[in-house]
Design an enzyme around this catalytic site. Structure first.
Site, PDB file in Angstrom:
ATOM      1  N   ASN A   9       0.878  -1.174   0.000  1.00 16.84           N
ATOM      2  CA  ASN A   9       0.000   0.000   0.000  1.00 16.84           C
ATOM      3  C   ASN A   9       0.914   1.223   0.000  1.00 16.84           C
ATOM      4  O   ASN A   9       1.469   1.583   1.035  1.00 16.84           O
ATOM      5  CB  ASN A   9      -0.874  -0.047   1.263  1.00 16.84           C
ATOM      6  CG  ASN A   9      -1.698   1.206   1.445  1.00 16.84           C
ATOM      7  OD1 ASN A   9      -1.800   2.038   0.549  1.00 16.84           O
ATOM      8  ND2 ASN A   9      -2.305   1.348   2.624  1.00 16.84           N
ATOM      9  N   LYS A  11       0.197   4.243  -0.334  1.00 11.55           N
ATOM     10  CA  LYS A  11      -0.445   5.437   0.239  1.00 11.55           C
ATOM     11  C   LYS A  11      -0.189   6.653  -0.659  1.00 11.55           C
ATOM     12  O   LYS A  11      -0.042   6.485  -1.864  1.00 11.55           O
ATOM     13  CB  LYS A  11       0.034   5.653   1.680  1.00 11.55           C
ATOM     14  CG  LYS A  11      -0.115   4.377   2.523  1.00 11.55           C
ATOM     15  CD  LYS A  11       0.061   4.584   3.992  1.00 11.55           C
ATOM     16  CE  LYS A  11      -0.121   3.263   4.711  1.00 11.55           C
ATOM     17  NZ  LYS A  11      -0.071   3.381   6.158  1.00 11.55           N
ATOM     18  N   HIS A  95      -9.518   1.262   4.674  1.00  6.48           N
ATOM     19  CA  HIS A  95      -8.257   1.408   5.412  1.00  6.48           C
ATOM     20  C   HIS A  95      -8.479   2.374   6.581  1.00  6.48           C
ATOM     21  O   HIS A  95      -9.257   3.321   6.470  1.00  6.48           O
ATOM     22  CB  HIS A  95      -7.173   1.931   4.473  1.00  6.48           C
ATOM     23  CG  HIS A  95      -5.811   1.923   5.097  1.00  6.48           C
ATOM     24  ND1 HIS A  95      -5.392   2.917   5.960  1.00  6.48           N
ATOM     25  CD2 HIS A  95      -4.795   1.031   5.017  1.00  6.48           C
ATOM     26  CE1 HIS A  95      -4.168   2.626   6.373  1.00  6.48           C
ATOM     27  NE2 HIS A  95      -3.790   1.495   5.828  1.00  6.48           N
ATOM     28  N   GLU A  97      -6.866   4.769   7.678  1.00  4.99           N
ATOM     29  CA  GLU A  97      -6.637   6.192   7.364  1.00  4.99           C
ATOM     30  C   GLU A  97      -7.854   6.778   6.652  1.00  4.99           C
ATOM     31  O   GLU A  97      -8.192   7.948   6.839  1.00  4.99           O
ATOM     32  CB  GLU A  97      -5.363   6.338   6.519  1.00  4.99           C
ATOM     33  CG  GLU A  97      -4.121   6.144   7.374  1.00  4.99           C
ATOM     34  CD  GLU A  97      -2.924   5.559   6.650  1.00  4.99           C
ATOM     35  OE1 GLU A  97      -2.888   5.592   5.410  1.00  4.99           O
ATOM     36  OE2 GLU A  97      -2.013   5.052   7.339  1.00  4.99           O
ATOM     37  N   GLU A 167      -5.477  -4.815  10.550  1.00  3.38           N
ATOM     38  CA  GLU A 167      -4.449  -3.813  10.791  1.00  3.38           C
ATOM     39  C   GLU A 167      -4.745  -3.064  12.085  1.00  3.38           C
ATOM     40  O   GLU A 167      -5.561  -2.136  12.090  1.00  3.38           O
ATOM     41  CB  GLU A 167      -4.405  -2.820   9.632  1.00  3.38           C
ATOM     42  CG  GLU A 167      -4.105  -3.441   8.287  1.00  3.38           C
ATOM     43  CD  GLU A 167      -3.522  -2.415   7.326  1.00  3.38           C
ATOM     44  OE1 GLU A 167      -2.401  -2.637   6.854  1.00  3.38           O
ATOM     45  OE2 GLU A 167      -4.175  -1.393   7.066  1.00  3.38           O
ATOM     46  N   GLY A 173       2.424   2.355  10.761  1.00  8.29           N
ATOM     47  CA  GLY A 173       3.384   3.434  10.588  1.00  8.29           C
ATOM     48  C   GLY A 173       4.065   3.870  11.867  1.00  8.29           C
ATOM     49  O   GLY A 173       4.727   4.902  11.914  1.00  8.29           O
ATOM     50  N   SER A 213       3.352  -2.037  10.427  1.00 12.31           N
ATOM     51  CA  SER A 213       4.806  -2.115  10.652  1.00 12.31           C
ATOM     52  C   SER A 213       5.380  -3.499  10.372  1.00 12.31           C
ATOM     53  O   SER A 213       6.288  -3.952  11.075  1.00 12.31           O
ATOM     54  CB  SER A 213       5.163  -1.648  12.055  1.00 12.31           C
ATOM     55  OG  SER A 213       4.750  -0.301  12.241  1.00 12.31           O
ATOM     56  N   GLY A 234       2.840  -1.022   4.305  1.00 15.77           N
ATOM     57  CA  GLY A 234       2.944   0.394   3.989  1.00 15.77           C
ATOM     58  C   GLY A 234       4.391   0.790   3.767  1.00 15.77           C
ATOM     59  O   GLY A 234       4.962   0.577   2.696  1.00 15.77           O
ATOM     60  N   GLY A 235       5.008   1.330   4.801  1.00 12.97           N
ATOM     61  CA  GLY A 235       6.369   1.861   4.704  1.00 12.97           C
ATOM     62  C   GLY A 235       7.369   0.939   4.028  1.00 12.97           C
ATOM     63  O   GLY A 235       8.120   1.364   3.127  1.00 12.97           O
TER      64      GLY A 235
HETATM   65  P1  PGA Z   1       2.796   0.310   7.687  1.00 12.54           P
HETATM   66  O1  PGA Z   1       1.341   0.520   7.019  1.00 12.54           O
HETATM   67  O2  PGA Z   1       3.347  -0.975   7.118  1.00 12.54           O
HETATM   68  O3  PGA Z   1       3.586   1.517   7.258  1.00 12.54           O
HETATM   69  O4  PGA Z   1       2.591   0.234   9.147  1.00 12.54           O
HETATM   70  C1  PGA Z   1       0.476  -0.564   6.792  1.00 12.54           C
HETATM   71  C2  PGA Z   1      -0.812  -0.060   6.195  1.00 12.54           C
HETATM   72  O5  PGA Z   1      -1.284   1.003   6.608  1.00 12.54           O
HETATM   73  O6  PGA Z   1      -1.398  -0.703   5.296  1.00 12.54           O
END
Ligand code: PGA
Length: 250
Positions: A9, A11, A95, A97, A167, A173, A213, A234-235
């Site tokens: 993802n 983002k 998601h 967010e 999640e 994050g 994470s 994500g990251g």
């Molecule tokens: P993250 O994000 O791996 O940066 O924690 C995961 C996500 O929001 O899908």
């Protein structure tokens, strides 16, 4: 045996050029992987560039959101069919967010889920509790409300093939990861819950990703759990090598 699925993802990161470069890098290291479904979810504006960059590889393409209507006067929105015809097979829905910054609710996630299924996209339905909710002991209640809300009125046969992502909001994050026990516990709960909604057979087939994470260093342990069938990253998905490290741990 459920085939693992690892999705990146991205983002709101990567302009068109950067997205193209990252997609090419990922295709170089993971473009022949067939024992795991590997999916890239760039921004809307980079979908087409990424589609070109991964053409001929085994990589799949997904979007990060969509609108539930098929078309019409919805300025700024994008429909499932638009995603499909741009080359997407997957779409991330609900998601955290989107829920916390853009007002998504279980009801809008439900409408999007129905629309995605109708259009032929594979949905990745995200659920997860906040830190406060975990600390007050209502994790399962929150997850149950989100899962039941998302699936309201969705026929079991239609949900067959869909993906769920667990999640924990406090792990996204932040560098904090749910312990393998914490994650497995919720994944098993989600599968049991799904069985009561869509039946044992579909629940047993549904892939449940962990997200929050996840990185090469913790992926193998998380993915070693019986109900963890992949990751929503994500990251660590913004770098081809670290993304590959997670896929290779799958
Ligand atoms: P993250 O994000 O791996 O940066 O924690 C995961 C996500 O929001 O899908």
């Amino acid at each position: 045996m459920r085939k693992r699925i690892v999705a990146g993802n991205w983002k709101m990161n990567m302009n068109n050029k950067e997205a193209q470069a990252l997609a090419k890098d990922v295709a170089k290291v993971l473009g022949n992987v067939t024992d795991v479904d590997v999916v890239l979810c760039p921004t809307f504006t980079s979908i087409s560039a990424v589609a070109d960059s991964i053409e001929g590889s085994s990589l799949g393409l997904g979007a990060q959101n969509m609108h539930w209507e098929e078309k019409g006067a919805y300025t700024g929105e994008i429909s499932a069919n638009m995603l499909l015809t741009a080359g997407c097979r997957f779409v991330i829905l609900g998601h955290s967010e989107r829920r916390s910054y853009f007002g998504e609710t279980d009801e809008t996630v439900n409408r999007k889920l129905k629309s995605a299924i109708k259009a032929g996209l594979t949905p990745i339905v995200c659920v997860g509790e906040t830190q406060e909710e975990r600390e007050s002991g209502v994790t399962e209640k929150i997850i149950e409300t989100q899962v039941r809300g998302a699936l309201e009125g969705v026929a079991s046969a239609d949900f067959d093939g869909a993906v769920v992502a667990y999640e924990p909001v406090w792990a996204i994050g932040t560098g904090l990861t749910a312990s393998t026990e914490q994650a497995q516990e919720v994944h098993a709960f989600i599968r049991k819950l799904l069985a009561s909604i869509v039946g044992e057979e579909v629940a047993a087939k549904t892939r449940i990703q962990y997200g929050g994470s996840m990185k090469p260093a913790n992926a193998a342990e998380l993915l070693g759990q019986p109900d963890i069938d992949g990751g929503l990253i994500g990251g660590a998905a913004l770098d081809a090598e670290s993304f590959a490290g997670i896929v290779n741990a799958s």
